[in-house]
Write a protein that holds these residues in place. Structure first.
Motif, PDB file in Angstrom:
ATOM      1  N   UNK A  80      10.275   7.408   6.334  1.00  0.00           N
ATOM      2  CA  UNK A  80      10.522   5.976   6.456  1.00  0.00           C
ATOM      3  C   UNK A  80      10.013   5.252   5.219  1.00  0.00           C
ATOM      4  N   UNK A  81      10.913   4.604   4.495  1.00  0.00           N
ATOM      5  CA  UNK A  81      10.541   3.723   3.381  1.00  0.00           C
ATOM      6  C   UNK A  81      10.444   2.310   3.950  1.00  0.00           C
ATOM      7  N   UNK A  82       9.334   2.012   4.578  1.00  0.00           N
ATOM      8  CA  UNK A  82       9.175   0.732   5.259  1.00  0.00           C
ATOM      9  C   UNK A  82       7.841   0.697   5.959  1.00  0.00           C
ATOM     10  N   UNK A  83       7.591  -0.372   6.634  1.00  0.00           N
ATOM     11  CA  UNK A  83       8.399  -1.568   6.804  1.00  0.00           C
ATOM     12  C   UNK A  83       8.007  -2.584   5.730  1.00  0.00           C
ATOM     13  N   UNK A  84       8.490  -3.826   5.882  1.00  0.00           N
ATOM     14  CA  UNK A  84       8.163  -4.869   4.914  1.00  0.00           C
ATOM     15  C   UNK A  84       6.888  -5.612   5.307  1.00  0.00           C
ATOM     16  N   UNK A  85       6.926  -6.300   6.425  1.00  0.00           N
ATOM     17  CA  UNK A  85       5.773  -7.081   6.870  1.00  0.00           C
ATOM     18  C   UNK A  85       4.643  -6.161   7.341  1.00  0.00           C
ATOM     19  N   UNK A  86       3.424  -6.495   6.971  1.00  0.00           N
ATOM     20  CA  UNK A  86       2.273  -5.706   7.422  1.00  0.00           C
ATOM     21  C   UNK A  86       2.188  -5.685   8.943  1.00  0.00           C
ATOM     22  N   UNK A  87       2.530  -6.810   9.566  1.00  0.00           N
ATOM     23  CA  UNK A  87       2.497  -6.897  11.020  1.00  0.00           C
ATOM     24  C   UNK A  87       3.482  -5.973  11.693  1.00  0.00           C
ATOM     25  N   UNK A  88       4.466  -5.503  10.950  1.00  0.00           N
ATOM     26  CA  UNK A  88       5.416  -4.506  11.462  1.00  0.00           C
ATOM     27  C   UNK A  88       4.985  -3.089  11.099  1.00  0.00           C
ATOM     28  N   UNK A  89       4.569  -2.910   9.853  1.00  0.00           N
ATOM     29  CA  UNK A  89       4.209  -1.572   9.380  1.00  0.00           C
ATOM     30  C   UNK A  89       3.034  -0.978  10.133  1.00  0.00           C
ATOM     31  N   UNK A  90       2.051  -1.814  10.448  1.00  0.00           N
ATOM     32  CA  UNK A  90       0.842  -1.298  11.081  1.00  0.00           C
ATOM     33  C   UNK A  90       1.117  -0.715  12.470  1.00  0.00           C
ATOM     34  N   UNK A  91       1.761  -1.437  13.393  1.00  0.00           N
ATOM     35  CA  UNK A  91       2.028  -0.821  14.698  1.00  0.00           C
ATOM     36  C   UNK A  91       3.047   0.312  14.630  1.00  0.00           C
ATOM     37  N   UNK A  92       4.045   0.184  13.739  1.00  0.00           N
ATOM     38  CA  UNK A  92       5.051   1.246  13.621  1.00  0.00           C
ATOM     39  C   UNK A  92       4.438   2.532  13.087  1.00  0.00           C
TER      40      UNK A  92
END
Length: 366
Positions: free
Chosen positions: A95-107
């Protein structure tokens, strides 16, 4: 192994004729493809598509072609987790992602659990790597504490005799950046005149702007994204204020000027050295621009994330999680961002942040 293997065997006139087995390696990018931050999703998608096209044209990875999946998390944490689980179902190995830290951290928890390597092109909150749930979490961008060091020092030194306000949008990125900047600025001896949160997604910040005006704010530091920062800047000018707006890397989109118009003149922001100016990136920039796609902001960061993973997988001779993670930890990678490697946390070893200024509808080094 998380890849799809397709094989076909044909028998004609009683003679068995088998075609060569071939495999596709499924990778992905995910970010805000829709919503108010969709311009950043467009940057990521453009960079990812170009990277996959270029790698495939050069023979793929270990002789196999890449297939790209694109996920839309709209910078929403719950949606990001849903996207991560969707990618698991699609057999994604990277996965080359995510953009927002608030998305990347839980994902990242999903990817770590499922053995999927994750390299974020853009998530700058320190917790993303400081508290990573597994060894396969990396980023090719900088960190908010690095960005805050640059911004906080500058604010204290350049505007020590001015009234400074710091506001943030309550997100992992926005609040994290604002707090990191505030901490450094305070340590340098400068105290802000105002510190408060605002609600992202609103169309009218008149109440906030009126408060800034009443407090005679000379400099506004915004921990947040271009959409809200642009409205604040425009509405400050509408109220006759000459306040300088200062922010971070979430202003690296031409859409900022589309919101502010000439009111955006003089806006300052921190961002990593512009990869478009890197000579090794020139062919990629040309290919993107010739195709009518953007090369700005995080397009080349997404391209570089895929490059690094592909080089690691090639060095390992495998797309298996442990093999690639080992190669990422040990390797040096040639990318459009320059030569890079990763430290023990998964942070990239690249130059940090520099200052940009918006002038005549464009941003460039200050």
């Amino acid at each position: 192994m998380k890849k799809y293997l397709l094989a076909s065997v044909a028998a004609i006139a009683g003679v068995a004729m088998s075609t060569a087995a071939f495999a596709d390696i499924v990778i992905a990018t995910a970010g805000p493809m829709t919503g108010q931050y969709a311009s950043f999703g467009a940057q990521m998608k453009a960079g990812a598509e170009q990277a996959v096209a270029d790698i495939n044209a050069a023979g793929g990875v270990n002789g196999e072609q890449l297939v790209l999946e694109v996920g839309d998390d709209a910078c929403d944490p719950k949606q990001a987790v849903a996207v991560a689980n969707q990618m698991v179902g699609k057999g994604v190995v990277f996965m080359a992602g995510h953009f927002c830290s608030g998305s990347s951290i839980p994902a990242s928890a999903v990817y770590a659990e499922e053995g999927i390597v994750q390299i974020s092109p853009a998530s700058t909150n320190p917790k993303f790597t400081d508290e990573r749930p597994g060894p396969g979490v990396f980023r090719v961008c900088g960190r908010d504490d690095q960005q805050g060091q640059v911004a906080g020092t500058y604010l204290a030194e350049e505007f020590g005799d001015k009234n400074i306000a710091i506001v943030h949008d309550k997100t992992a990125y926005g609040k994290g950046l604002a707090d990191a900047t505030k901490e450094v600025m305070n340590a340098a001896g400068k105290t802000e005149a105002l510190y408060e949160a605002y609600t992202a997604g609103e169309k009218d910040y008149t109440a906030l702007v009126s408060k800034l005006k009443s407090e005679n704010i000379d400099v506004l530091y915004v921990g947040g994204y271009h959409t809200e920062a642009g409205l604040m800047k425009r509405q400050m000018v509408d109220q006759g204020m000459s306040t300088i707006l200062v922010s971070g890397d979430a202003l690296v989109t031409d859409e900022y000027w589309s919101i502010t118009g000439p009111a955006g003149e003089g806006t300052l922001m921190t961002f990593s050295p512009d990869p478009r100016k890197n000579p090794v990136a020139a062919p990629v920039v040309k290919a993107l621009e010739d195709a009518g796609k953007t090369a700005e902001g995080y397009a080349l960061y997404t391209y570089a994330a895929i490059q690094a993973w592909a080089e690691a997988a090639s060095a390992a001779g495998s797309t298996e999680y442990d093999d690639v993670v080992g190669a990422l930890n040990d390797g040096d990678f040639k990318t459009v961002l320059g030569d890079l490697s990763f430290d023990d946390k998964g942070d990239v070893t690249l130059p940090g942040y520099v200052w940009y200024e918006w002038k005549d509808g464009k941003y460039d080094y200050k």
